[in-house]
Design a protein around this motif. Structure first.
Motif, PDB file in Angstrom:
ATOM      1  N   SER A 268       0.844  -1.195   0.000  1.00  0.00           N
ATOM      2  CA  SER A 268       0.000   0.000   0.000  1.00  0.00           C
ATOM      3  C   SER A 268       0.874   1.236   0.000  1.00  0.00           C
ATOM      4  O   SER A 268       1.982   1.239   0.529  1.00  0.00           O
ATOM      5  N   MET A 269       0.381   2.277  -0.635  1.00  0.00           N
ATOM      6  CA  MET A 269       1.019   3.584  -0.581  1.00  0.00           C
ATOM      7  C   MET A 269       0.459   4.314   0.631  1.00  0.00           C
ATOM      8  O   MET A 269      -0.630   3.991   1.120  1.00  0.00           O
ATOM      9  N   PRO A 270       1.194   5.310   1.139  1.00  0.00           N
ATOM     10  CA  PRO A 270       0.694   6.051   2.304  1.00  0.00           C
ATOM     11  C   PRO A 270      -0.717   6.589   2.057  1.00  0.00           C
ATOM     12  O   PRO A 270      -0.988   7.224   1.040  1.00  0.00           O
ATOM     13  N   GLY A 271      -1.632   6.293   2.985  1.00  0.00           N
ATOM     14  CA  GLY A 271      -2.998   6.768   2.859  1.00  0.00           C
ATOM     15  C   GLY A 271      -3.898   5.883   2.034  1.00  0.00           C
ATOM     16  O   GLY A 271      -5.094   6.151   1.921  1.00  0.00           O
ATOM     17  N   ALA A 272      -3.348   4.822   1.454  1.00  0.00           N
ATOM     18  CA  ALA A 272      -4.139   3.921   0.613  1.00  0.00           C
ATOM     19  C   ALA A 272      -4.350   2.593   1.324  1.00  0.00           C
ATOM     20  O   ALA A 272      -3.613   2.232   2.235  1.00  0.00           O
ATOM     21  N   GLU A 273      -5.387   1.882   0.901  1.00  0.00           N
ATOM     22  CA  GLU A 273      -5.656   0.577   1.477  1.00  0.00           C
ATOM     23  C   GLU A 273      -4.715  -0.474   0.896  1.00  0.00           C
ATOM     24  O   GLU A 273      -4.212  -0.323  -0.214  1.00  0.00           O
TER      25      GLU A 273
END
Length: 402
Positions: A268-273
């Motif tokens: 996951s990328m920061p802020g993503a699920e």
């Protein structure tokens, strides 16, 4: 670490270290006038040499002879000292201090060229460069001067093996071999459950990382990107690793446990699920197969057979298809019928058409023709010898009658 290195470059290098094969997305705007010998249509700025090396190695793995222009493009990217950058837009211009060369591009190019054969001089020069930038702990970072990481070190180990070198004999000024660095990068059972760790950019502290573990398993077993499944074994219990091979088996058990529930790794990328990480899952199939955990590789392989081709197509990267081919090859699946997709045809379509290979029927026909020709010449030879013998016989009779 080089204090002058920009934060953006460090971030890019770290992301590339986290992914064994950096994959550009299909919506990346490609530059104008892409080289005709290059595989893929996305911007090659960060992965040109990497994806080309993967593509050529994958083709060789399945018996496809790459186009000469594709191989020439790769060799043309090398700097005079044998190192490679991710991509050089103008390879006619000599590399200088501003050229950002890296161990990953160089090591992947070595594995591809060594497999293709006929590039001993280029491979030797690239290996010499890698040896010249080995860290004191025995490993390699993405760029010269960066701390050693499991991905880069393992990729270099695969390159050394492909080039016919013994990694155990490739030692730093402090007499450390790559195996020493890999053992140091493997985590204990309490904090890391035996995984190989990836260092946090800010603190430098290792954290368990599945992709680093998949790479570390191959490095610890002294394997390259292309492997055959080892003899079937069972996961080992986590314990303190005595050496790199033990660390590899422990790391493989960590992967097996991580993949057991869903059959795929997540990222996951920061802020993503969290979402499925197909590339790292494919790398894990290769690692599990190399460690002999063939039963544990079946579930992630099945997941890739159902979902991998769609991911590769969407990514628009030849490296994605190549990773799937490596996984299929390692686990004994058919890359030409991988969940209903012909990965080989899809990969070939992303670059210059491969060299035409003789079909089995054509080879048999040629063999028959050669055999027939030999028979004809053998018969002619027999008649020639016989006629010479008759000539001598007649000549002898004439002499006796005189």
């Amino acid at each position: 670490m080089n204090a002058r290195r920009s934060a953006a470059t460090l971030a890019a290098a770290t992301m590339l270290c986290m992914a064994a094969a950096p994959v550009a997305t299909a919506d990346t705007a490609p530059p104008a006038n892409l080289p005709s010998g290059l595989y893929g249509k996305t911007d090659p700025k960060y992965d040109g040499v990497f994806r080309q090396s993967y593509a050529l190695l994958a083709q060789d793995t399945v018996g496809v002879k790459p186009a000469a222009k594709a191989v020439d493009w790769l060799t043309g990217q090398a700097c005079d000292n044998g190192s490679y950058a991710a991509f050089r837009e103008d390879p006619s211009k000599a590399c200088d201090a501003k050229t950002v060369v890296d161990s990953n591009s160089t090591a992947s190019a070595i594995q591809a060229l060594a497999a293709l054969g006929g590039h001993d001089a280029e491979v030797k020069k690239s290996v010499e460069w890698l040896r010249s930038v080995q860290n004191e702990d025995g490993g390699w970072g993405y760029n010269p001067g960066l701390p050693s990481d499991a991905n880069s070190t393992s990729l270099v180990v695969g390159a050394l093996k492909a080039a016919g070198q013994n990694p155990a004999e490739v030692k730093s000024q402090k007499d450390k071999a790559p195996a020493d660095a890999l053992v140091a990068l493997s985590m204990d059972c309490a904090e890391g459950k035996g995984a190989f760790g990836l260092a946090d950019m800010k603190t430098g502290k290792l954290a368990p990382n599945a992709d680093a573990t998949a790479a570390g398993v191959l490095g610890g077993l002294e394997q390259g990107l292309v492997v055959k499944a080892a003899a079937k074994s069972e996961p080992v219990k986590c314990a303190k690793a005595a050496d790199a091979k033990a660390a590899a088996q422990i790391g493989a058990a960590y992967l097996a446990d991580t993949l057991a529930k869903d059959g795929y790794l997540t990222s996951s990328m920061p802020g993503a699920e969290d979402q499925p990480d197909y590339g790292n899952t494919a790398d894990s199939v290769v690692a599990l197969s190399a460690a002999g955990l063939t039963d544990q590789a079946k579930k992630p392989l099945e997941y890739l057979e159902k979902n991998g081709a769609a991911w590769a197509e969407q990514s628009g990267s030849p490296a994605a298809y190549s990773q799937l081919i490596f996984a299929a090859h390692a686990a004994g699946a058919d890359p030409k019928d991988f969940g209903g997709t012909d990965l080989v045809t899809a990969l070939n379509a992303m670059g210059p058409a491969p060299e035409k290979a003789e079909s089995a029927a054509a080879k048999d026909e040629k063999k028959d023709e050669d055999s027939s020709s030999m028979n004809v010449w053998w018969i002619i030879g027999v008649f020639f010898v016989a006629s010479v013998g008759v000539g001598f016989l007649i000549s002898g009779r004439k002499k006796n009658s005189l």
